[in-house]
Scaffold this active site. Structure first.
Site, PDB file in Angstrom:
ATOM      1  CE  LYS A 117     -41.068 -44.874 -45.761  1.00 21.00           C
ATOM      2  NZ  LYS A 117     -41.400 -43.545 -45.261  1.00 21.00           N
ATOM      3  CE  LYS A 201     -33.878 -44.952 -48.418  1.00 25.66           C
ATOM      4  NZ  LYS A 201     -35.151 -44.255 -48.653  1.00 25.66           N
ATOM      5  CE  LYS A 204     -36.276 -40.481 -41.546  1.00 32.72           C
ATOM      6  NZ  LYS A 204     -36.291 -39.101 -41.897  1.00 32.72           N
TER       7      LYS A 204
HETATM    8  P1  TYM Z   1     -37.379 -38.438 -46.379  1.00 29.44           P
HETATM    9  O1  TYM Z   1     -37.798 -37.737 -45.138  1.00 29.44           O
HETATM   10  O2  TYM Z   1     -37.419 -39.931 -46.399  1.00 29.44           O
HETATM   11  O3  TYM Z   1     -35.944 -38.021 -46.805  1.00 29.44           O
HETATM   12  C1  TYM Z   1     -35.598 -36.656 -46.892  1.00 29.44           C
HETATM   13  C2  TYM Z   1     -34.638 -36.408 -48.040  1.00 29.44           C
HETATM   14  O4  TYM Z   1     -33.424 -37.155 -47.855  1.00 29.44           O
HETATM   15  C3  TYM Z   1     -33.144 -37.916 -49.013  1.00 29.44           C
HETATM   16  N1  TYM Z   1     -32.499 -39.168 -48.595  1.00 29.44           N
HETATM   17  C4  TYM Z   1     -31.342 -39.611 -49.099  1.00 29.44           C
HETATM   18  N2  TYM Z   1     -30.505 -39.094 -50.019  1.00 29.44           N
HETATM   19  C5  TYM Z   1     -29.372 -39.801 -50.290  1.00 29.44           C
HETATM   20  N3  TYM Z   1     -29.058 -40.986 -49.688  1.00 29.44           N
HETATM   21  C6  TYM Z   1     -29.886 -41.530 -48.760  1.00 29.44           C
HETATM   22  N4  TYM Z   1     -29.555 -42.667 -48.159  1.00 29.44           N
HETATM   23  C7  TYM Z   1     -31.087 -40.824 -48.425  1.00 29.44           C
HETATM   24  N5  TYM Z   1     -32.099 -41.071 -47.550  1.00 29.44           N
HETATM   25  C8  TYM Z   1     -32.954 -40.042 -47.677  1.00 29.44           C
HETATM   26  C9  TYM Z   1     -34.508 -38.168 -49.651  1.00 29.44           C
HETATM   27  O5  TYM Z   1     -34.379 -38.455 -51.019  1.00 29.44           O
HETATM   28  C10 TYM Z   1     -35.208 -36.855 -49.386  1.00 29.44           C
HETATM   29  O6  TYM Z   1     -34.841 -35.892 -50.367  1.00 29.44           O
HETATM   30  N6  TYM Z   1     -41.165 -38.159 -49.567  1.00 29.44           N
HETATM   31  C11 TYM Z   1     -40.087 -37.368 -49.010  1.00 29.44           C
HETATM   32  C12 TYM Z   1     -40.550 -36.154 -48.223  1.00 29.44           C
HETATM   33  C13 TYM Z   1     -41.422 -35.209 -48.960  1.00 29.44           C
HETATM   34  C14 TYM Z   1     -41.039 -34.364 -50.048  1.00 29.44           C
HETATM   35  C15 TYM Z   1     -42.193 -33.604 -50.364  1.00 29.44           C
HETATM   36  C16 TYM Z   1     -39.852 -34.203 -50.753  1.00 29.44           C
HETATM   37  C17 TYM Z   1     -42.734 -34.937 -48.706  1.00 29.44           C
HETATM   38  N7  TYM Z   1     -43.185 -33.977 -49.544  1.00 29.44           N
HETATM   39  C18 TYM Z   1     -42.169 -32.674 -51.407  1.00 29.44           C
HETATM   40  C19 TYM Z   1     -39.847 -33.261 -51.788  1.00 29.44           C
HETATM   41  C20 TYM Z   1     -40.984 -32.523 -52.113  1.00 29.44           C
HETATM   42  C21 TYM Z   1     -39.327 -38.274 -48.070  1.00 29.44           C
HETATM   43  O7  TYM Z   1     -39.777 -39.312 -47.684  1.00 29.44           O
HETATM   44  O8  TYM Z   1     -38.192 -37.826 -47.616  1.00 29.44           O
END
Ligand code: TYM
Length: 338
Positions: A117, A201, A204
């Site tokens: 990032k 991956k 968005k």
């Molecule tokens: P974020 O907002 O980037 O993504 C949210 C969730 O979607 C999953 N994800 C995917 N799964 C499969 N294929 C993909 N291409 C894909 N893109 C995204 C992510 O693995 C995630 O589960 N750091 C986390 C947010 C967070 C969090 C937490 C998660 C903050 N605190 C505590 C669990 C527990 C994140 O960036 O998610």
């Protein structure tokens, strides 16, 4: 081995930093729905994580509602699971600071998501982006969550959460006070790739709008994106082993499998030997059948921000009732005046 004896709890979160897509749905939200009747579940909209990269304040509010609406539209029941916004529960920030003093610089230096990032210009990245996984550990551990449903890309962050929990318990001689949370990653859909590049991956922030199916895409847009998806010229193999060096084919078969509840081999038993001219329309129909109703419900809910605000405010109150006693105990353990 952790000897943690507390209740089994699930926590997960999604950033309100853009539209929800098929990867978020298959990697995370769908699991949230399945888990809610098995565990005590906390599903957070992680607005404090979102601002580690610039968010327009006027849009952040709508994006927060968008994520809450996605949880509901996919089938999370706010009476069963607790849906809330991270900034609505102060204990997350308080615990994150204490964890900043537990986590080691060397641990954070290894985080690949920061490197991805921040890019080449890491001097200009926010300090929050660097310490992001520490706040994530606080999100989880302030509820003493034992299980965390996420996509594959979050594996390293979950390992860090376990390391922080273990070091806290050890340094403060608070044996098994914090659980070592288990990631729930396995299963089809844990890693959905871009429709334009089977090695990247689905995200968005992808500059190509055809790379990503958003939950709010209209059926004709979904079908167009699937039909335009990058593929190779060969017919589909007869078995999953034949997908090993074909990332785009593997991704499309994987999406079909995840949405139909079949294995890759079962999908290929049906479509093996056929070209993408046959497979893509079948996949487009399946994605539309499964995603379009969620998208329609999401849009309906988004049109009622007052309702969503009520769900989040109620959730934040219920979440704080669990988080506040944890942070109070942590402060006592650390030696702060109580
Ligand atoms: P974020 O907002 O980037 O993504 C949210 C969730 O979607 C999953 N994800 C995917 N799964 C499969 N294929 C993909 N291409 C894909 N893109 C995204 C992510 O693995 C995630 O589960 N750091 C986390 C947010 C967070 C969090 C937490 C998660 C903050 N605190 C505590 C669990 C527990 C994140 O960036 O998610």
């Amino acid at each position: 081995m952790s000897g943690y004896q507390g209740p089994m709890r699930v926590l997960s979160g999604i950033q309100p930093s853009g539209g929800m897509h098929l990867g978020n749905y298959l990697g995370a939200i769908r699991k949230f729905v399945d888990l809610q009747h098995e565990y005590e579940c906390y599903y957070c909209v992680v607005d404090m994580h979102a601002i580690t990269t610039w968010q327009d304040p006027a849009k952040l509010r709508d994006q927060t509602f968008h994520i809450a609406a996605s949880y509901l539209a996919a089938g999370v029941d706010p009476k069963v699971a607790t849906i809330f916004h991270q900034s609505g529960v102060r204990a997350h920030a308080e615990l994150a600071w204490i964890f900043n003093c537990v986590a080691r610089l060397g641990w954070l230096d290894r985080m690949t998501q920061f490197k991805d990032k921040a890019g080449k210009d890491k001097e200009r990245a926010s300090v929050g982006l660097y310490t992001y996984p520490v706040l994530q550990a606080a999100d989880i551990l302030v509820y003493k969550a034992t299980h965390v449903p996420v996509g594959e890309d979050q594996k390293q962050h979950l390992e860090l959460s376990r390391d922080i929990a273990a070091k806290f318990n050890h340094d403060f001689k608070a044996l098994d006070f914090l659980p070592l949370p288990e990631p729930l990653i396995k299963g089809p859909g844990a890693r959905i790739m871009s429709l334009r590049d089977g090695t990247a991956k689905m995200s968005k922030s992808d500059p190509s709008e055809n790379a990503c199916v958003f939950l709010t895409d209209e059926p004709d847009v979904i079908a167009r994106k699937i039909k335009k998806a990058k593929t190779d010229p060969n017919p589909l193999p007869e078995a999953a082993a034949g997908l090993a060096v074909r990332p785009e084919a593997a991704n499309l078969v994987g999406i079909y499998a995840a949405l139909s509840g079949k294995s890759d081999d079962e999908v290929l038993a049906e479509f093996g030997g056929q070209g993408f001219g046959v497979f893509k329309p079948a996949l487009a129909d399946l994605v539309v059948e499964k995603i379009a109703p969620i998208g329609a419900e999401l849009k309906r809910l988004e049109a009622d921000p007052d309702f969503l605000q009520g769900v989040l405010a109620d959730g934040a109150e219920r979440a704080a009732a669990i988080a506040d006693p944890t942070i109070a105990k942590v402060k006592e353990i650390v030696g702060f005046l109580v």
